[in-house]
Design a protein around this motif. Structure first.
Motif, mmCIF file in Angstrom:
data_model
loop_
_atom_site.group_PDB
_atom_site.id
_atom_site.type_symbol
_atom_site.label_atom_id
_atom_site.label_comp_id
_atom_site.label_asym_id
_atom_site.label_seq_id
_atom_site.Cartn_x
_atom_site.Cartn_y
_atom_site.Cartn_z
ATOM 1 N N ALA A 305 -23.180 -7.821 -16.949
ATOM 2 C CA ALA A 305 -21.770 -8.141 -16.723
ATOM 3 C C ALA A 305 -20.929 -7.064 -17.380
ATOM 4 C CB ALA A 305 -21.437 -9.516 -17.288
ATOM 5 N N ASP A 306 -20.232 -6.301 -16.565
ATOM 6 C CA ASP A 306 -19.482 -5.160 -17.060
ATOM 7 C C ASP A 306 -18.034 -5.490 -17.377
ATOM 8 O OD1 ASP A 306 -19.515 -2.404 -17.713
ATOM 9 O OD2 ASP A 306 -18.513 -1.908 -15.829
ATOM 10 N N VAL A 310 -20.228 -13.675 -16.013
ATOM 11 C CA VAL A 310 -21.175 -13.948 -14.940
ATOM 12 C C VAL A 310 -21.998 -15.164 -15.344
ATOM 13 C CG1 VAL A 310 -23.190 -13.117 -13.672
ATOM 14 C CG2 VAL A 310 -21.306 -11.558 -14.159
ATOM 15 N N THR A 312 -24.971 -18.136 -14.062
ATOM 16 C CA THR A 312 -26.014 -18.457 -13.087
ATOM 17 C C THR A 312 -26.519 -19.870 -13.335
ATOM 18 O OG1 THR A 312 -27.903 -17.685 -14.396
ATOM 19 C CG2 THR A 312 -26.720 -16.030 -13.100
ATOM 20 N N VAL A 320 -28.597 -9.396 -11.120
ATOM 21 C CA VAL A 320 -27.168 -9.590 -10.862
ATOM 22 C C VAL A 320 -26.413 -8.554 -11.700
ATOM 23 C CG1 VAL A 320 -25.219 -11.184 -10.892
ATOM 24 C CG2 VAL A 320 -27.540 -12.060 -10.502
ATOM 25 N N VAL A 321 -25.690 -7.675 -11.019
ATOM 26 C CA VAL A 321 -24.966 -6.606 -11.713
ATOM 27 C C VAL A 321 -23.504 -6.655 -11.277
ATOM 28 C CG1 VAL A 321 -24.847 -4.145 -12.210
ATOM 29 C CG2 VAL A 321 -27.053 -5.201 -11.689
ATOM 30 N N GLU A 322 -22.613 -6.821 -12.248
ATOM 31 C CA GLU A 322 -21.174 -6.900 -11.968
ATOM 32 C C GLU A 322 -20.459 -5.715 -12.585
ATOM 33 O OE1 GLU A 322 -17.118 -7.470 -13.277
ATOM 34 O OE2 GLU A 322 -18.871 -7.599 -14.598
ATOM 35 N N THR A 323 -19.662 -5.007 -11.776
ATOM 36 C CA THR A 323 -18.777 -3.962 -12.266
ATOM 37 C C THR A 323 -17.361 -4.298 -11.805
ATOM 38 O OG1 THR A 323 -18.992 -2.522 -10.330
ATOM 39 C CG2 THR A 323 -20.643 -2.277 -12.073
ATOM 40 N N LYS A 324 -16.396 -3.446 -12.148
ATOM 41 C CA LYS A 324 -15.011 -3.746 -11.816
ATOM 42 C C LYS A 324 -14.745 -3.798 -10.318
ATOM 43 C CE LYS A 324 -12.721 -2.119 -16.024
ATOM 44 N NZ LYS A 324 -11.722 -1.189 -16.596
ATOM 45 N N VAL A 327 -20.324 -5.957 -6.899
ATOM 46 C CA VAL A 327 -21.318 -6.879 -7.450
ATOM 47 C C VAL A 327 -22.592 -6.762 -6.622
ATOM 48 C CG1 VAL A 327 -21.908 -9.283 -7.914
ATOM 49 C CG2 VAL A 327 -19.557 -8.501 -8.256
ATOM 50 N N VAL A 329 -26.382 -8.489 -5.986
ATOM 51 C CA VAL A 329 -27.338 -9.584 -6.188
ATOM 52 C C VAL A 329 -28.576 -9.229 -5.379
ATOM 53 C CG1 VAL A 329 -27.791 -12.045 -5.953
ATOM 54 C CG2 VAL A 329 -25.461 -11.254 -6.455
#
Length: 468
Positions: A305-306, A310, A312, A320-324, A327, A329
């Motif tokens: 989580a950036d 996040v 689950t 699962v990778v979140e950036t600004k 995302v 999955v």
């Protein structure tokens, strides 16, 4: 003496959306406080060596220079490739430079994006390799495999050399699962690390034997090179004429002088999200998390989580990778296919393939907060003592509001200081410049308005970073 050669090219597309074209994985802190490049430089500290040579792409030059500076290294040489030609020409450039300074120079060739968890064992293997390199062997480091990996090439060992190395019997490409399990069972195969230690002279002799055109093209590219600030720019026309080939294909698979030294030091090339999960710390449910993450009944996850929370619920085996601005999955067993998403983004001309919402510049960073048909809002951070180019725009006006620090603003013939909560306006077509004269970062909000807001609507008149 050993000259470290660090190859810092590549895009790391399988680690999208964190790794992108303008800021790939070697410049990211994936496994700790420092970037992969910085960890590679830190790994050299226990040994006596000449100034390191870093080979990178033109578009990454300021990233490399800043990350080297942050490590307190002042003597590194940065060599810019006008375009990638694979590893054999890159090493040839380093070898040609090294033999000019020291005819019997040894090159320690490293990738900027590898993880080595046990640095002491790395240096032990390196000292063994040095003994073979001083006997004119071209030494590669073979990673002792821990499982039947299908994502790496392999090296089969031959006859023993001393008590610590072997002749290379053959190199093999990435195997299927059954073949990889056979390699693991025999104990005669190592993962191909892509790291080397050899005499610059011996490498050039072998390369001249198998790829003479490559040597001549690299020599011409260096002869026509020029200095730009702290960078060495190759002659682009000469280098683009150079054949492209990996060092394995160009030399190691053909030479009679190839040796392999085993390396059992917790090595990984962090080539995918599943590889990063394997080397990360896990909770009791097998989850590896970074950032603001909340899990419920979830197992064996890689969650990054950036920018925001996040959460689950009831899932397993996912990445699962979140950036600004994006995302991802994906199932952990299919993360190699992330590069297909990157290929689609590139084909469609989408910015998420190349850059983050935050874009790094030699003077600092800007974050594109919001945009519409005729406006764009950025948060701009200028490092202490840094200055943007003297420039103008044909299609947009700009409003600047200082949030913190002090801005030195030049508009036309007028220069003045703007403090916190003060603002200024730059009309379309007006020559202007922005500088941070202070000791703390300058942060301001920029609102652009106009008919065209692209980054290529910049006419530079003067630039301390050589971008005019």
């Amino acid at each position: 003496m050993i000259t470290p050669v660090i190859m810092a090219g590549g895009t790391g597309s399988r680690l999208w959306p964190l790794s992108r074209q303008l800021r790939p994985k070697q410049f990211l802190p994936l496994t700790g406080e420092f970037s992969m490049l910085q960890e590679t430089l830190k790994r050299l500290a226990p040994m006596e060596h000449r100034e390191p040579l870093i080979i990178c792409n033109e578009e990454h030059r300021f990233l490399v220079a800043e990350q080297v500076r942050q490590q307190g290294i002042t003597d590194a040489h940065i060599l810019l490739e006008p375009e990638g030609r694979n590893t054999a020409p890159a090493i040839a450039l380093a070898a040609l430079q090294a033999v000019e300074k020291e005819p019997e120079a040894l090159l320690l060739v490293l990738a900027a994006d590898h993880l080595i968890q046990d640095v002491a064992k790395f240096h032990e293997s390196m000292n063994y390799a040095r003994q073979l390199a001083e006997q004119d062997q071209l030494v590669t480091f073979g990673v002792v495999p821990t499982h039947a990996e299908t994502g790496y090439g392999y090296i089969q060992r031959g006859a023993a050399q001393h008590d610590f190395g072997f002749k290379v019997k053959r190199f093999v490409e990435k195997p299927d699962r059954i073949t990889a399990e056979h390699y693991l069972a025999t104990g005669d195969y190592y993962w191909n690390s892509g790291m080397f230690l050899f005499s610059a002279r011996r490498y050039l002799e072998e390369l001249l034997r198998f790829q003479p055109a490559m040597v001549e093209a690299c020599r011409a590219a260096l002869d026509g090179a020029s200095q730009d600030l702290d960078f060495t720019r190759l002659d682009a026309e000469s280098f683009k004429a150079c054949p492209a080939a990996s060092v394995d294909y160009a030399v190691m698979e053909h030479t009679e002088h190839a040796s392999v030294v085993p390396l059992d030091a917790g090595w990984s090339d962090i080539g995918s999200w599943s590889a990063l999960w394997e080397v990360s710390e896990h909770d009791s449910q097998g989850n590896a998390c970074q950032g603001d993450v909340m899990l419920h009944d979830s197992h064996n996850l890689m969650v990054h989580a950036d920018h925001r929370l996040v959460a689950t619920v009831g899932v397993e085996g996912l990445v699962v990778v979140e950036t600004k601005d994006a995302v991802l999955v994906a199932h952990k067993d299919r993360v190699q296919e992330v590069k297909q998403i990157v290929a689609r983004l590139k084909a469609e001309g989408r910015s998420e393939q190349a850059s983050h919402r935050e874009v790094y510049r030699p003077w600092g960073v800007y974050d594109s907060i919001d945009s519409g048909e005729r406006y764009q809002v950025k948060c701009i951070t200028v490092n202490p003592g840094s200055k943007l180019s003297v420039q103008m725009h044909h299609h947009r006006a700009e409003h600047w509001v200082v949030v913190s620090g002090t801005a030195k603003v030049t508009i036309g013939e007028t220069t003045r200081l703007i403090s916190e909560n003060e603002s200024t306006y730059i009309p379309i077509g007006q020559v202007h410049a922005l500088e941070n004269p202070g000791k703390i970062p300058l942060e301001l909000i920029e609102v652009q308005s106009g008919s065209y807001l692209g980054e290529d609507d910049i006419v530079r008149f003067n630039d301390r970073y050589g971008r005019c």
